[in-house]
Design an enzyme around this catalytic site. Structure first.
Site, PDB file in Angstrom:
ATOM      1  N   ARG A 213      15.785   8.942   2.913  1.00 21.01           N
ATOM      2  CA  ARG A 213      15.502   8.254   1.699  1.00 21.01           C
ATOM      3  C   ARG A 213      15.166   7.066   1.959  1.00 21.01           C
ATOM      4  NH1 ARG A 213      19.740  10.831  -0.881  1.00 21.01           N
ATOM      5  NH2 ARG A 213      19.719  12.431  -1.873  1.00 21.01           N
TER       6      ARG A 213
ATOM      7  N   LYS B 238       0.437   2.275   1.421  1.00 24.47           N
ATOM      8  CA  LYS B 238       0.111   3.760   1.115  1.00 24.47           C
ATOM      9  C   LYS B 238       0.168   4.631   1.952  1.00 24.47           C
ATOM     10  CE  LYS B 238      -3.302   3.205  -3.463  1.00 24.47           C
ATOM     11  NZ  LYS B 238      -4.713   3.521  -3.763  1.00 24.47           N
TER      12      LYS B 238
ATOM     13  N   GLU C  38     -15.832  -0.218   5.784  1.00 21.91           N
ATOM     14  CA  GLU C  38     -14.410  -0.602   4.910  1.00 21.91           C
ATOM     15  C   GLU C  38     -14.216  -2.217   5.053  1.00 21.91           C
ATOM     16  OE1 GLU C  38     -12.609   0.470   2.855  1.00 21.91           O
ATOM     17  OE2 GLU C  38     -12.459   2.935   3.019  1.00 21.91           O
TER      18      GLU C  38
ATOM     19  N   LYS D   2      -7.665  -7.691   1.352  1.00 25.60           N
ATOM     20  CA  LYS D   2      -6.962  -6.036   0.942  1.00 25.60           C
ATOM     21  C   LYS D   2      -5.361  -7.131   0.635  1.00 25.60           C
ATOM     22  CE  LYS D   2      -5.590  -1.671   1.594  1.00 25.60           C
ATOM     23  NZ  LYS D   2      -5.850  -0.702   2.101  1.00 25.60           N
TER      24      LYS D   2
ATOM     25  N   GLU E 239      -0.696  -0.536  -7.625  1.00 28.15           N
ATOM     26  CA  GLU E 239      -2.256   0.059  -8.396  1.00 28.15           C
ATOM     27  C   GLU E 239      -1.298   0.345  -9.915  1.00 28.15           C
ATOM     28  OE1 GLU E 239      -5.307   3.094  -7.671  1.00 28.15           O
ATOM     29  OE2 GLU E 239      -4.662   2.777  -5.738  1.00 28.15           O
TER      30      GLU E 239
ATOM     31  N   ARG F 166      -5.378  -3.868  -7.918  1.00 30.05           N
ATOM     32  CA  ARG F 166      -5.638  -2.802  -6.303  1.00 30.05           C
ATOM     33  C   ARG F 166      -6.963  -1.906  -6.772  1.00 30.05           C
ATOM     34  NH1 ARG F 166      -1.081  -1.227  -2.500  1.00 30.05           N
ATOM     35  NH2 ARG F 166      -2.098  -0.312  -0.968  1.00 30.05           N
TER      36      ARG F 166
ATOM     37  N   ASN G  99     -11.088   0.891  -4.034  1.00 27.91           N
ATOM     38  CA  ASN G  99     -11.656   2.392  -4.325  1.00 27.91           C
ATOM     39  C   ASN G  99     -12.691   2.230  -4.802  1.00 27.91           C
ATOM     40  OD1 ASN G  99      -8.957   3.844  -4.082  1.00 27.91           O
ATOM     41  ND2 ASN G  99      -8.860   3.055  -6.611  1.00 27.91           N
TER      42      ASN G  99
ATOM     43  N   HIS H  30     -15.782   5.369  -3.661  1.00 29.71           N
ATOM     44  CA  HIS H  30     -14.102   6.574  -3.128  1.00 29.71           C
ATOM     45  C   HIS H  30     -14.458   7.259  -4.266  1.00 29.71           C
ATOM     46  CE1 HIS H  30     -12.413   3.734  -0.433  1.00 29.71           C
ATOM     47  NE2 HIS H  30     -11.441   4.340   0.317  1.00 29.71           N
TER      48      HIS H  30
ATOM     49  N   HIS I 196     -14.407  10.579  -2.134  1.00 23.21           N
ATOM     50  CA  HIS I 196     -13.059  12.053  -1.773  1.00 23.21           C
ATOM     51  C   HIS I 196     -14.118  13.020  -2.449  1.00 23.21           C
ATOM     52  CE1 HIS I 196      -9.478   8.553  -2.202  1.00 23.21           C
ATOM     53  NE2 HIS I 196     -10.334   9.334  -1.045  1.00 23.21           N
TER      54      HIS I 196
ATOM     55  N   HIS J  21     -13.941  10.022   7.205  1.00 22.06           N
ATOM     56  CA  HIS J  21     -13.660   9.782   5.781  1.00 22.06           C
ATOM     57  C   HIS J  21     -14.844   7.563   5.645  1.00 22.06           C
ATOM     58  CE1 HIS J  21     -11.964   7.195   2.660  1.00 22.06           C
ATOM     59  NE2 HIS J  21     -11.097   6.174   3.625  1.00 22.06           N
TER      60      HIS J  21
END
Length: 553
Positions: free
Chosen positions: A308, A330, A372, A414, A424, A431, A435, A438, A442, A456
Site C-alpha cells: 500500500r 503521476k 516538453e 512544472k 489535477e 495542472r 496537457n 496531449h 495520446h 511520446h
C-alpha cells in the site's frame, strides 16, 4: 496559473566563497601526497590538519589520544579546521575522522569544496602497514580496523562534493583526476516541489550519479532499496549508480526489465510487483527508478501499490523524464483502451537529474524530450519559448550548460503548477495546463500502438502545433503562431504534422481519453505563446478541421 518562472544559475557568491579544497578519506588514501601536488598546481598554500594540531599542542596525534582521549582531539581538530578555512583559499588534507564531525562538515560545506579520495581496502592496507603514528591502527589488526572504519565512514565521506578514486597509479595521475574534477565542478541547481506534507527536491547537475547515494540516504527513511531499470540504462549507468549506493551504506537489489513503451503493460506490472515482493521489502524499503519515463511510470506505480505504498525516488536518465514525468507524482501503465489509464499519484522523496546521462541518449530521444521544454514555454513562459528558439539546436548538439538551464527552468515551471494543483483537481487551468497538445498526442500514440514508430515527445510536438491551430481556428490566438511553432520543431528535427492518419480514427481515440468529463473532452488552448488555458467548449467539427489542416486524411 503561475507567471514567468526564472531559474538563476548557481549562486556566484556561493561559488566564490567555496574556493578552498578539502581532501577527506581514510588513512592511506593519499590526502597529503595528492594535496601537496594539487596545491602546487593551483598555486595555493597546502596545510595538513593533523600537523597543525601537533604544532599547536606540541604533542603528536598519538600522544594527544593517549593523554586526553579522542573527544578532546576532535574538539581541537574542529577548531583548527575552522580557523584554517576562515582565511584565504588553501588546499587542506584532513585526518580520517575529521569529516565525521557534523560541525566540521558544516564548516567545510560552507567554505570549501570537499573531495573524497576513495580507495579500496587492499590499497589502503598496503600504504599504512608499518605506520605506528596512527592511534586507531594500534587498536587491532590493521585490516580489521580499516574494514570497520570504511563501513562506518564511507557513507559520510560520500556526502563530499566530489569523489576521486585513489588507485595504484602514480600520485600525479590521481592528482590529474582530482584537478579535472575540481575544474569541471559546478554546484547543482535545486528546485523545491512544495507540497503539503510531501515536498521534495529536484537536484539538477553534472556527475550527480556518482554521489546520488548520499543524497538518497538523506531523503529516504531506510538504507535499503530496490532499483528498477531497463537493459539499455543498466548497460550505461547501473554500475556507477549502485557504486554510489554502496558508498552511502545501502543494501540494495536491482530488477532489470526490457526497454520500451511495451513495458507499461498490466502483464509487466504484475511481474514487477511479484519480483519486488519476492525480495521481501519492508514498509520503509525504497523503490528507486533509474531510467526514462517508462521506468519511472512503471516503478512508481509499483511503489504506490506494494504494501500500500513504498518510498519512491527518481533518477531519470532521458531528457523527457528529466523535464516531465519524473516530477509531479503521476505514475501508471497503459491499457488497450488508452495511455496511462491505470495508475496512481505517488510523489517521489527525491529526484536526482544527472545531465551526463544525456550523452548516451540517441538524438531522436533527446529531441523528443526537448518537445516538453518547448511545451513549458508555450504554456506560461514566452521568454522560455524565445530561449528555445535561440538555443534549442545547441542544446541538442550537446551543450551541457544549456541542457542544465533548460531542465531547471522546465522543472521549476512544472513544480509551480504541481504545487498549486497536486492531483489535477482544479476545475479550470491548474495542472491540466500541462496537457497542452496531449489530447492530440495520446490519440496519435494510440493510433501507432504506443511503439517506437512515434515517441511520446514526437507525438507531443505534433500535438502542440495542432493545439495552436485549434486555438486560432476558435479565434483565441494569432493564426501565424502554429506555423511558427511548426517551423521551430522542424528545424530541430521533430515532426510537425500528422502523417496522414484518418481524422475519424483519431477522434475515436480522443473520446476514450481519461480527460473526458460529462462526455466532453478537455483541451488546453492558448491565447498566445505563454497564455494557455483549459476549455471544454470545443466543437468536434473544429477539432476535425484542425486534424485535417495538420495532415490527417
Amino acid at each position: 496559473m503561475p507567471g514567468k518562472i526564472d531559474i538563476a544559475p548557481p549562486s556566484q557568491t556561493d561559488a566564490s566563497e567555496r574556493t578552498s579544497i578539502v581532501l577527506v578519506g581514510l588513512m592511506g588514501a593519499g590526502k597529503s601526497a595528492i594535496g601537496k601536488r594539487l596545491a602546487a598546481r593551483l598555486g595555493l598554500p597546502f596545510h595538513d590538519s593533523d600537523l597543525e594540531i601537533e604544532a599547536a599542542s606540541d604533542l603528536t596525534v598519538t600522544e594527544i589520544f593517549a593523554k586526553h582521549g579522542e573527544a578532546y582531539f576532535r574538539a581541537g581538530e574542529r577548531r583548527v579546521i575552522a580557523r584554517l578555512l576562515s582565511g584565504s583559499p588553501i588546499v587542506l588534507a584532513t585526518g580520517g575522522g575529521a569529516f565525521m564531525d557534523p560541525e566540521t562538515r558544516a564548516v567545510i560545506r560552507t567554505r570549501a569544496l570537499s573531495v573524497w579520495l576513495r580507495a579500496p581496502i587492499p590499497i589502503l592496507l598496503n600504504r599504512v602497514l608499518g605506520r605506528t603514528h596512527r592511534p586507531l591502527l594500534n587498536e587491532a589488526d590493521p585490516e580489521t580496523v580499516l574494514t570497520r572504519l570504511s563501513a562506518l565512514r564511507s557513507p559520510v565521506y560520500a556526502e563530499a562534493d566530489l569523489i576521486v578514486d585513489s588507485t595504484e597509479d602514480p600520485p600525479d595521475m590521481t592528482t590529474d583526476a582530482a584537478l579535472a574534477a575540481i575544474q569541471n565542478h559546478a554546484p547543482p541547481r535545486t528546485i523545491r516541489v512544495d507540497l503539503p506534507g510531501a515536498g521534495y527536491d529536484v537536484v539538477v547537475g553534472h556527475n550527480l550519479l556518482s554521489g546520488a547515494g548520499a543524497r538518497l540516504a538523506a531523503a529516504l527513511p531506510q538504507k535499503r532499496a530496490i532499483v528498477v531499470t531497463d537493459e539499455h540504462v543498466a548497460r550505461h549507468h547501473l554500475a556507477r549508480f549502485t557504486a554510489s549506493l554502496d558508498d552511502a551504506g545501502f543494501t540494495h537489489d536491482t530488477l532489470i526489465i526490457p526497454p520500451g513503451e511495451s513495458a507499461k503493460s498490466l502483464g509487466r506490472f504484475a511481474s514487477l510487483v511479484e519480483d519486488i515482493l519476492a525480495l521481501k521489502p519492508e514498509r520503509q524499503t525504497a523503490i528507486i527508478a533509474l531510467g526514462g519515463g517508462v521506468i519511472g511510470d512503471l516503478a512508481g506505480f509499483a511503489a504506490a501499490s506494494v504494501l500500500r505504498g513504498l518510498p519512491f525516488a527518481q533518477t531519470p536518465t532521458s531528457l523527457l523524464a528529466q523535464v516531465d514525468s519524473s516530477v509531479g507524482g503521476k505514475t501508471g501503465i497503459n491499457s488497450s483502451h488508452g495511455k496511462n489509464l491505470i495508475g496512481a499519484f505517488h510523489q517521489p522523496r527525491l529526484v536526482v537529474i544527472d545531465t551526463d546521462t544525456l550523452a548516451t541518449l540517441p538524438r531522436r530521444e533527446a529531441a523528443a524530450g526537448y518537445a516538453e521544454i518547448v511545451k513549458a514555454g508555450l504554456i506560461a513562459d514566452a521568454a522560455l519559448y524565445d530561449w528555445c528558439e535561440a538555443n534549442g539546436a545547441a542544446l541538442l548538439a550537446g551543450d551541457r550548460s544549456l541542457a542544465e538551464e533548460a531542465i531547471a527552468r522546465a522543472v521549476a515551471f512544472k513544480a509551480a503548477i504541481v504545487a498549486a494543483d497536486p492531483r489535477e483537481e482544479a476545475r479550470q487551468d491548474g495542472r491540466a495546463l500541462l496537457n497542452l497538445g496531449h489530447s492530440f498526442a495520446h490519440a496519435f500514440e494510440a493510433e501507432t500502438g504506443y511503439g517506437t514508430a512515434l515517441l511520446h515527445g514526437e507525438a507531443v510536438a505534433i500535438g502542440l502545433v495542432c493545439a495552436f491551430d485549434l486555438s486560432a481556428r476558435l479565434g483565441h490566438c494569432d493564426p501565424a503562431l502554429a506555423p511558427r511553432i511548426a517551423a521551430h520543431l522542424a528545424r530541430i528535427g521533430l515532426p510537425d504534422a500528422i502523417p496522414g492518419w484518418a481524422a475519424e480514427a483519431l477522434l475515436a481515440h480522443m473520446q476514450r481519453d481519461k480527460k473526458m468529463r460529462d462526455g466532453k473532452l478537455a483541451f488546453v488552448l492558448a491565447r498566445g505563446i505563454g497564455g494557455a488555458f483549459t476549455s471544454r467548449d470545443v466543437p468536434e467539427d473544429a477539432v476535425r478541421e484542425t486534424l485535417r489542416a495538420c495532415g490527417s486524411a
